[in-house]
Motif scaffolding. Structure first.
Motif, PDB file in Angstrom:
ATOM      1  N   ASN A 221      62.416  79.079  37.487  1.00  0.00           N
ATOM      2  CA  ASN A 221      61.941  79.995  37.910  1.00  0.00           C
ATOM      3  C   ASN A 221      60.349  79.905  37.570  1.00  0.00           C
ATOM      4  O   ASN A 221      59.595  80.620  37.215  1.00  0.00           O
ATOM      5  N   VAL A 222      59.815  78.727  37.880  1.00  0.00           N
ATOM      6  CA  VAL A 222      58.289  78.357  37.817  1.00  0.00           C
ATOM      7  C   VAL A 222      58.289  77.762  39.246  1.00  0.00           C
ATOM      8  O   VAL A 222      58.784  77.002  39.707  1.00  0.00           O
ATOM      9  N   LYS A 223      56.930  78.240  39.945  1.00  0.00           N
ATOM     10  CA  LYS A 223      56.638  77.430  40.953  1.00  0.00           C
ATOM     11  C   LYS A 223      56.399  76.017  40.861  1.00  0.00           C
ATOM     12  O   LYS A 223      55.692  75.402  39.975  1.00  0.00           O
ATOM     13  N   LEU A 224      56.277  75.112  41.844  1.00  0.00           N
ATOM     14  CA  LEU A 224      56.186  73.917  41.894  1.00  0.00           C
ATOM     15  C   LEU A 224      54.560  73.526  41.800  1.00  0.00           C
ATOM     16  O   LEU A 224      54.286  72.569  41.041  1.00  0.00           O
ATOM     17  N   ALA A 225      53.923  74.336  42.398  1.00  0.00           N
ATOM     18  CA  ALA A 225      52.282  74.426  42.198  1.00  0.00           C
ATOM     19  C   ALA A 225      51.992  74.390  40.753  1.00  0.00           C
ATOM     20  O   ALA A 225      51.090  73.659  40.342  1.00  0.00           O
ATOM     21  N   THR A 226      52.587  75.262  40.043  1.00  0.00           N
ATOM     22  CA  THR A 226      52.044  75.655  38.920  1.00  0.00           C
ATOM     23  C   THR A 226      52.504  74.576  37.838  1.00  0.00           C
ATOM     24  O   THR A 226      51.887  73.907  37.169  1.00  0.00           O
ATOM     25  N   TYR A 227      53.899  73.957  38.194  1.00  0.00           N
ATOM     26  CA  TYR A 227      54.383  72.845  37.176  1.00  0.00           C
ATOM     27  C   TYR A 227      53.643  71.822  37.609  1.00  0.00           C
ATOM     28  O   TYR A 227      53.154  70.817  36.850  1.00  0.00           O
ATOM     29  N   ALA A 228      53.331  71.415  38.868  1.00  0.00           N
ATOM     30  CA  ALA A 228      52.563  70.316  39.308  1.00  0.00           C
ATOM     31  C   ALA A 228      51.124  70.179  38.680  1.00  0.00           C
ATOM     32  O   ALA A 228      50.532  69.028  38.245  1.00  0.00           O
TER      33      ALA A 228
END
Length: 163
Positions: free
Chosen positions: A121-128
């Motif tokens: 439940n984390v967006k890809l942009a946040t993680y990346a």
């Protein structure tokens, strides 16, 4: 007779050198063009590709993880290069080359996409973005350590005679 064979040999040798240099140059040019195409894939307008919608991103992530689709992974990387450019603005004024930061940030983006877990439940942009920043910070730390290295062949200090 000897002069004719010598001139043929010289002509052959010169042509062989030119052809060998041409082939080497062609191979180097091929490698660099493929690297630049991947790293700086831009549209004809000179801008990065537009960001993906949530539906497109989730479909590509699903294809990447379930089907091991490399083209989906490449598309995710290409469409998130804008994120790399945005993040390096923070670090660009600290005396590092912009091309180096983009390269290191792109490596962080690739690592982020490879290790992303959609079920968290984390967006890809946040993680990346965290992966990109971590990679840039590791690069800065390693370059700072390398700048402190002293070679034994470098003079550390000089005496009054200049030795």
């Amino acid at each position: 007779m000897f002069e004719v064979n010598l001139s043929r040999f010289i002509s052959y040798f010169v042509l062989k050198m030119i052809w060998g240099d041409f082939m080497l140059f062609s191979a180097i040019l091929e490698v660099f063009s493929s690297i630049f195409y991947f790293a700086l894939h831009v549209v004809n307008t000179g801008a990065f590709p537009k960001a993906l919608s949530e539906e497109e991103e989730s479909a590509l992530l699903r294809k990447m993880f379930e089907e091991n689709d490399i083209s989906a992974k490449n598309k995710l990387i290409e469409h998130n290069l804008r994120l790399v450019a945005h993040i390096i603005k923070k670090y660009y004024s600290k005396g590092y080359d912009q091309d180096d930061l983009i390269s290191v940030g792109t490596i962080g983006l690739i690592k982020g996409i490879n290790t992303f877990k959609p079920d968290k439940n984390v967006k890809l942009a946040t993680y990346a973005s965290r992966c990109i920043e971590n990679e840039i910070l590791m690069f800065m730390r390693s370059s700072k350590k390398q700048s402190l290295d002293v070679s034994l062949s470098d003079p550390i200090d000089t005496d009054k005679d200049g030795n």
